[in-house]
Design a protein around this motif. Structure first.
Motif, PDB file in Angstrom:
ATOM      1  N   GLY A  65       0.826  -1.214   0.000  1.00 52.52           N
ATOM      2  CA  GLY A  65       0.000   0.000   0.000  1.00 52.52           C
ATOM      3  C   GLY A  65       0.851   1.249   0.000  1.00 52.52           C
ATOM      4  O   GLY A  65       1.995   1.243  -0.415  1.00 52.52           O
ATOM      5  N   GLY A  66       0.278   2.339   0.461  1.00 56.94           N
ATOM      6  CA  GLY A  66       1.016   3.601   0.548  1.00 56.94           C
ATOM      7  C   GLY A  66       0.581   4.591  -0.514  1.00 56.94           C
ATOM      8  O   GLY A  66      -0.186   4.278  -1.425  1.00 56.94           O
ATOM      9  N   ASN A  67       1.097   5.798  -0.377  1.00 54.44           N
ATOM     10  CA  ASN A  67       0.797   6.887  -1.310  1.00 54.44           C
ATOM     11  C   ASN A  67       2.090   7.472  -1.846  1.00 54.44           C
ATOM     12  O   ASN A  67       3.140   7.364  -1.225  1.00 54.44           O
ATOM     13  CB  ASN A  67       0.016   8.007  -0.600  1.00 54.44           C
ATOM     14  N   ASP A  68       1.990   8.138  -2.987  1.00 55.14           N
ATOM     15  CA  ASP A  68       3.114   8.825  -3.624  1.00 55.14           C
ATOM     16  C   ASP A  68       4.298   7.873  -3.785  1.00 55.14           C
ATOM     17  O   ASP A  68       4.148   6.807  -4.344  1.00 55.14           O
ATOM     18  CB  ASP A  68       3.497  10.082  -2.832  1.00 55.14           C
ATOM     19  N   GLU A  69       5.506   8.238  -3.281  1.00 56.86           N
ATOM     20  CA  GLU A  69       6.679   7.388  -3.463  1.00 56.86           C
ATOM     21  C   GLU A  69       6.610   6.115  -2.627  1.00 56.86           C
ATOM     22  O   GLU A  69       7.360   5.179  -2.851  1.00 56.86           O
ATOM     23  CB  GLU A  69       7.984   8.143  -3.172  1.00 56.86           C
ATOM     24  N   ASN A  70       5.700   6.041  -1.679  1.00 53.82           N
ATOM     25  CA  ASN A  70       5.531   4.837  -0.863  1.00 53.82           C
ATOM     26  C   ASN A  70       4.536   3.852  -1.466  1.00 53.82           C
ATOM     27  O   ASN A  70       4.357   2.758  -0.942  1.00 53.82           O
ATOM     28  CB  ASN A  70       5.086   5.212   0.560  1.00 53.82           C
ATOM     29  N   ALA A  71       3.874   4.228  -2.547  1.00 55.52           N
ATOM     30  CA  ALA A  71       2.878   3.364  -3.177  1.00 55.52           C
ATOM     31  C   ALA A  71       3.551   2.171  -3.848  1.00 55.52           C
ATOM     32  O   ALA A  71       4.692   2.264  -4.320  1.00 55.52           O
ATOM     33  CB  ALA A  71       2.077   4.156  -4.219  1.00 55.52           C
ATOM     34  N   ASP A  72       2.840   1.060  -3.895  1.00 53.48           N
ATOM     35  CA  ASP A  72       3.325  -0.106  -4.616  1.00 53.48           C
ATOM     36  C   ASP A  72       3.369   0.251  -6.110  1.00 53.48           C
ATOM     37  O   ASP A  72       2.523   0.979  -6.614  1.00 53.48           O
ATOM     38  CB  ASP A  72       2.389  -1.300  -4.410  1.00 53.48           C
ATOM     39  N   ILE A  73       4.373  -0.276  -6.804  1.00 60.08           N
ATOM     40  CA  ILE A  73       4.564   0.050  -8.227  1.00 60.08           C
ATOM     41  C   ILE A  73       4.389  -1.220  -9.026  1.00 60.08           C
ATOM     42  O   ILE A  73       5.125  -2.201  -8.850  1.00 60.08           O
ATOM     43  CB  ILE A  73       5.963   0.643  -8.465  1.00 60.08           C
ATOM     44  N   TYR A  74       3.390  -1.208  -9.898  1.00 63.23           N
ATOM     45  CA  TYR A  74       3.119  -2.315 -10.816  1.00 63.23           C
ATOM     46  C   TYR A  74       3.456  -1.870 -12.216  1.00 63.23           C
ATOM     47  O   TYR A  74       3.491  -0.680 -12.507  1.00 63.23           O
ATOM     48  CB  TYR A  74       1.636  -2.719 -10.742  1.00 63.23           C
ATOM     49  N   GLY A  75       3.687  -2.819 -13.108  1.00 64.41           N
ATOM     50  CA  GLY A  75       3.977  -2.481 -14.487  1.00 64.41           C
ATOM     51  C   GLY A  75       2.843  -1.711 -15.136  1.00 64.41           C
ATOM     52  O   GLY A  75       1.684  -2.095 -14.990  1.00 64.41           O
ATOM     53  N   GLY A  76       3.153  -0.617 -15.810  1.00 68.80           N
ATOM     54  CA  GLY A  76       2.171   0.166 -16.547  1.00 68.80           C
ATOM     55  C   GLY A  76       1.204   0.950 -15.693  1.00 68.80           C
ATOM     56  O   GLY A  76       0.226   1.478 -16.191  1.00 68.80           O
ATOM     57  N   GLU A  77       1.445   1.061 -14.373  1.00 64.24           N
ATOM     58  CA  GLU A  77       0.530   1.802 -13.480  1.00 64.24           C
ATOM     59  C   GLU A  77       1.283   2.850 -12.708  1.00 64.24           C
ATOM     60  O   GLU A  77       2.482   2.962 -12.795  1.00 64.24           O
ATOM     61  CB  GLU A  77      -0.129   0.845 -12.495  1.00 64.24           C
TER      62      GLU A  77
END
Length: 159
Positions: free
Chosen positions: A146-158
């Motif tokens: 979870g998280g927001n901004d730079e703490n958000a999870d990063i998925y391909g193409g999202e």
């Protein structure tokens, strides 16, 4: 003509505008220079730090795209995606549960598994929570789901 005793004094007796190495700088001059350097440093940091966060997120997306491509190549050769238990390591070395190990590409599908920009391994969910066959993702700067901004999870193409 009378010569001045002090080498940095004009003949008329007024001080020369040439500063000797002996005199140095005044405290006020040093404080002004330090203030200007501090001000310029602050301006640079304010403009550079957000760019670094964006660059790290972009690098994570690029790494994920590379691994997704390797996953597709794996599927084309082996007729299935690696299982969640095999993890992303299946892209480097043949997993133990391969149906036909002769189909596995010599040298693997990726030379080395990258770490995310924050120094942690990328994650593989197979199947993905959205129903896709798999999802490769990073947990972001905080390393937690979870998280927001730079703490958000990063998925391909999202994100």
């Amino acid at each position: 003509m009378k010569r001045s005793r002090h080498p940095y004094t004009h003949e008329a007796g007024f001080p020369s505008s040439v500063r000797s190495a002996e005199h140095g700088f005044t405290l006020t001059e040093l404080m002004v220079v330090l203030f200007i350097i501090g001000l310029l440093s602050t301006i640079v940091l304010i403009n550079v730090l957000p760019s670094q966060d964006r660059a790290m997120m972009t690098k994570a997306r690029a790494d994920i795209a590379t691994m997704e491509s390797a996953m597709e190549q794996y599927r084309l050769d082996n007729l299935a995606y690696p299982s969640g238990g095999d993890g992303l390591e299946a892209l480097r070395t043949p997993p133990a549960g391969l149906t036909d190990p002769s189909r596995y590409r010599r040298g693997g599908y990726i030379r080395r598994l990258p770490e995310d920009p924050w120094g942690r391994p990328y994650q593989l969910a197979a199947p993905a929570p959205d129903g896709a066959p798999f999802a490769i993702y990073s947990l972001g700067a905080d390393g937690a789901p979870g998280g927001n901004d730079e703490n958000a999870d990063i998925y391909g193409g999202e994100n």
